[in-house]
Motif scaffolding. Structure first.
Motif, mmCIF file in Angstrom:
data_model
loop_
_atom_site.group_PDB
_atom_site.id
_atom_site.type_symbol
_atom_site.label_atom_id
_atom_site.label_comp_id
_atom_site.label_asym_id
_atom_site.label_seq_id
_atom_site.Cartn_x
_atom_site.Cartn_y
_atom_site.Cartn_z
ATOM 1 N N HIS A 260 -8.900 10.499 -4.109
ATOM 2 C CA HIS A 260 -7.977 10.029 -5.142
ATOM 3 C C HIS A 260 -6.800 9.320 -4.482
ATOM 4 O O HIS A 260 -6.040 9.945 -3.741
ATOM 5 C CB HIS A 260 -7.408 11.203 -5.963
ATOM 6 C CG HIS A 260 -8.443 11.951 -6.742
ATOM 7 N ND1 HIS A 260 -8.183 13.150 -7.342
ATOM 8 C CD2 HIS A 260 -9.730 11.647 -7.025
ATOM 9 C CE1 HIS A 260 -9.285 13.576 -7.958
ATOM 10 N NE2 HIS A 260 -10.236 12.690 -7.782
ATOM 11 N N ARG A 261 -6.673 8.013 -4.762
ATOM 12 C CA ARG A 261 -5.471 7.291 -4.318
ATOM 13 C C ARG A 261 -4.605 7.095 -5.544
ATOM 14 O O ARG A 261 -5.007 6.451 -6.497
ATOM 15 C CB ARG A 261 -5.849 5.949 -3.682
ATOM 16 C CG ARG A 261 -6.290 6.110 -2.230
ATOM 17 C CD ARG A 261 -6.698 4.800 -1.629
ATOM 18 N NE ARG A 261 -5.567 4.114 -1.015
ATOM 19 C CZ ARG A 261 -5.164 2.896 -1.353
ATOM 20 N NH1 ARG A 261 -5.805 2.226 -2.274
ATOM 21 N NH2 ARG A 261 -4.149 2.334 -0.755
ATOM 22 N N ILE A 262 -3.404 7.647 -5.490
ATOM 23 C CA ILE A 262 -2.572 7.736 -6.683
ATOM 24 C C ILE A 262 -1.242 7.025 -6.427
ATOM 25 O O ILE A 262 -0.660 7.166 -5.356
ATOM 26 C CB ILE A 262 -2.288 9.223 -7.019
ATOM 27 C CG1 ILE A 262 -3.583 10.054 -7.005
ATOM 28 C CG2 ILE A 262 -1.560 9.373 -8.344
ATOM 29 C CD1 ILE A 262 -4.633 9.620 -7.980
ATOM 30 N N LEU A 263 -0.779 6.291 -7.429
ATOM 31 C CA LEU A 263 0.561 5.709 -7.327
ATOM 32 C C LEU A 263 1.571 6.845 -7.156
ATOM 33 O O LEU A 263 1.511 7.850 -7.862
ATOM 34 C CB LEU A 263 0.889 4.920 -8.597
ATOM 35 C CG LEU A 263 0.307 3.511 -8.663
ATOM 36 C CD1 LEU A 263 0.421 2.953 -10.083
ATOM 37 C CD2 LEU A 263 1.012 2.589 -7.684
ATOM 38 N N CYS B 243 -4.107 12.122 -2.933
ATOM 39 C CA CYS B 243 -4.057 13.386 -3.666
ATOM 40 C C CYS B 243 -4.419 14.546 -2.733
ATOM 41 O O CYS B 243 -5.432 14.479 -2.044
ATOM 42 C CB CYS B 243 -5.041 13.318 -4.832
ATOM 43 S SG CYS B 243 -5.281 14.901 -5.648
ATOM 44 N N ASP C 90 0.817 -1.211 0.000
ATOM 45 C CA ASP C 90 0.000 0.000 0.000
ATOM 46 C C ASP C 90 0.853 1.264 0.000
ATOM 47 O O ASP C 90 0.409 2.311 -0.409
ATOM 48 C CB ASP C 90 -0.898 0.009 1.238
ATOM 49 C CG ASP C 90 -2.310 -0.419 0.896
ATOM 50 O OD1 ASP C 90 -2.520 -0.806 -0.275
ATOM 51 O OD2 ASP C 90 -3.165 -0.383 1.776
ATOM 52 N N GLN D 238 2.959 2.202 -1.833
ATOM 53 C CA GLN D 238 3.208 2.732 -3.168
ATOM 54 C C GLN D 238 2.221 3.839 -3.522
ATOM 55 O O GLN D 238 2.412 4.530 -4.493
ATOM 56 C CB GLN D 238 3.053 1.609 -4.214
ATOM 57 C CG GLN D 238 3.970 0.431 -3.980
ATOM 58 C CD GLN D 238 5.344 0.670 -4.560
ATOM 59 O OE1 GLN D 238 5.508 1.435 -5.500
ATOM 60 N NE2 GLN D 238 6.344 0.028 -3.995
ATOM 61 N N TYR D 239 1.153 3.944 -2.738
ATOM 62 C CA TYR D 239 0.092 4.907 -3.034
ATOM 63 C C TYR D 239 0.142 6.095 -2.085
ATOM 64 O O TYR D 239 0.522 5.960 -0.935
ATOM 65 C CB TYR D 239 -1.286 4.247 -2.912
ATOM 66 C CG TYR D 239 -1.584 3.279 -4.019
ATOM 67 C CD1 TYR D 239 -2.264 3.710 -5.159
ATOM 68 C CD2 TYR D 239 -1.187 1.961 -3.935
ATOM 69 C CE1 TYR D 239 -2.541 2.829 -6.183
ATOM 70 C CE2 TYR D 239 -1.454 1.067 -4.953
ATOM 71 C CZ TYR D 239 -2.134 1.504 -6.082
ATOM 72 O OH TYR D 239 -2.394 0.631 -7.092
#
Ligand SMILES: [Zn+2]
Ligand SMILES: [Zn+2]
Length: 87
Positions: A15-18, A9, A3, A5-6
């Motif tokens: 917004h869950r963003i890499l 925003c 997790d 890695q996320y």
């Protein structure tokens, strides 16, 4: 792939963003953003914080800590490098 890695925003907490996509995502999201203006953290361009919360952010900002730890290390190193006083 964990997790970690996320990231979330700063313009929309849904917004869950890499993390490696965050810089690009933030630029796009900032264009559509209609809320109160956010300031860019001096230590990480993907941190966007309301101006009045910036001080509070810096207290917990990992990049701020890294930056100042490095600075302190450099200082300590320089002190050690300086020649010993000859008395
Ligand atoms: Zn977003
Ligand atoms: Zn920051």
């Amino acid at each position: 792939m964990g997790d970690s890695q996320y990231g979330i925003c700063p313009y929309d907490s849904s917004h869950r963003i890499l993390l490696f996509r965050m810089p690009v995502h933030i630029i796009k999201c900032a264009r559509n953003y209609k809320g109160p203006p956010l300031e860019i953290c001096k230590y990480n361009a993907t941190h966007r914080i309301k101006a009045d919360l910036m001080e509070q952010h810096l207290e917990e900002c990992a990049d701020y800590k890294k930056f100042h730890e490095y600075e302190l290390l450099q200082k300590a190193f320089q002190v050690r490098k300086s020649p010993p006083r000859s008395e």
